[in-house]
Design a protein around this motif. Sequence first.
Motif, short mmCIF file in Angstrom:
data_model
loop_
_atom_site.label_atom_id
_atom_site.label_comp_id
_atom_site.label_asym_id
_atom_site.label_seq_id
_atom_site.Cartn_x
_atom_site.Cartn_y
_atom_site.Cartn_z
N VAL A 1 0.89 -0.95 -0.44
CA VAL A 1 0.07 0.17 0.30
C VAL A 1 0.90 1.01 -0.04
CG1 VAL A 1 -1.73 1.53 1.57
CG2 VAL A 1 -2.01 -1.05 0.85
N ALA A 2 1.76 1.19 0.90
CA ALA A 2 2.56 2.28 0.89
C ALA A 2 3.74 3.13 -0.62
CB ALA A 2 3.72 2.19 2.35
N ALA A 3 3.69 1.77 -1.08
CA ALA A 3 4.43 1.91 -2.81
C ALA A 3 3.49 2.64 -3.60
CB ALA A 3 4.57 0.36 -2.97
N GLY A 4 1.85 1.68 -3.11
CA GLY A 4 1.37 2.69 -4.45
C GLY A 4 0.71 3.71 -4.35
N HIS A 5 1.46 4.53 -3.77
CA HIS A 5 1.03 5.97 -2.71
C HIS A 5 1.70 6.69 -3.38
CE1 HIS A 5 -2.66 5.15 -1.24
NE2 HIS A 5 -2.45 3.69 -0.14
N GLY A 6 1.66 8.52 -3.19
CA GLY A 6 2.81 9.07 -2.56
C GLY A 6 3.56 8.72 -2.33
N ILE A 7 4.30 10.22 -1.99
CA ILE A 7 5.46 10.27 -0.74
C ILE A 7 5.04 11.35 -0.34
CG2 ILE A 7 7.76 10.79 -0.26
CD1 ILE A 7 8.55 9.29 -2.85
N ASP A 8 4.72 11.01 0.86
CA ASP A 8 4.83 13.09 1.71
C ASP A 8 5.38 13.23 2.28
OD1 ASP A 8 3.67 14.93 3.66
OD2 ASP A 8 2.67 13.43 5.25
N PRO A 9 6.62 14.64 1.73
CA PRO A 9 7.27 15.53 1.83
C PRO A 9 8.04 15.45 3.08
CG PRO A 9 6.58 16.16 -0.32
CD PRO A 9 5.12 15.42 0.90
N ALA A 10 6.90 15.82 4.10
CA ALA A 10 7.19 16.26 5.60
C ALA A 10 7.56 14.51 6.40
CB ALA A 10 5.71 16.70 5.99
N ARG A 11 7.07 13.88 6.21
CA ARG A 11 7.16 12.50 6.62
C ARG A 11 8.52 12.15 6.19
NH1 ARG A 11 2.74 7.65 5.87
NH2 ARG A 11 4.19 7.55 7.90
N TRP A 12 8.73 12.20 4.62
CA TRP A 12 10.55 11.32 4.02
C TRP A 12 10.77 12.35 4.80
CZ3 TRP A 12 14.40 13.28 2.13
CH2 TRP A 12 15.43 12.43 1.66
N ARG A 13 11.17 13.83 5.16
CA ARG A 13 12.38 14.63 5.90
C ARG A 13 12.52 14.66 6.92
NH1 ARG A 13 16.25 18.21 4.20
NH2 ARG A 13 16.46 19.33 6.11
N GLU A 14 11.09 13.79 8.36
CA GLU A 14 11.24 13.59 9.29
C GLU A 14 12.10 12.23 9.46
OE1 GLU A 14 8.24 12.73 13.00
OE2 GLU A 14 7.98 13.11 11.44
N ALA A 15 11.56 10.87 8.16
CA ALA A 15 12.83 10.37 8.56
C ALA A 15 14.15 10.31 8.37
CB ALA A 15 11.95 8.71 7.62
N PHE A 16 14.44 11.21 6.93
CA PHE A 16 15.82 11.84 6.97
C PHE A 16 16.27 12.11 7.72
CE2 PHE A 16 18.63 14.55 5.34
CZ PHE A 16 19.44 13.33 4.58
N GLU A 17 16.12 13.24 9.33
CA GLU A 17 16.34 13.48 10.28
C GLU A 17 16.55 12.52 10.95
OE1 GLU A 17 17.49 16.59 9.89
OE2 GLU A 17 17.15 17.47 7.92
N VAL A 18 15.95 11.27 11.04
CA VAL A 18 15.78 10.80 12.45
C VAL A 18 17.02 9.52 11.76
CG1 VAL A 18 15.09 8.07 13.19
CG2 VAL A 18 13.57 10.76 12.75
N ALA A 19 17.26 9.38 10.96
CA ALA A 19 18.46 8.44 10.13
C ALA A 19 19.52 9.05 10.53
CB ALA A 19 18.10 7.97 8.59
N MET A 20 20.09 10.76 10.08
CA MET A 20 20.85 11.08 9.52
C MET A 20 21.03 11.23 10.83
SD MET A 20 22.37 11.85 7.21
CE MET A 20 23.69 13.39 7.45
#
Length: 52
Positions: A8-27
């Motif tokens: 389901v996640a792969a079928g939907h668009g990417i939420d830029p705010a959630r992606w940025r948050e996940a990126f910051e957590v990873a960094m």
Amino acid sequence: MWTDEETVAAGHGIDPARWREAFEVAMGRMAGRFARVEPRLRAGRLVLGRHS
């Protein structure tokens, strides 16, 4: 193996705010791997496609 949630996640668009948050957590999780802040920031910019 794909779960239903990943499918389901792969079928939907990417939420830029959630992606940025996940990126910051990873960094943040890998910050200790860098001896200095400058290389860490440079690596983050590289991943984001910002070279300056």
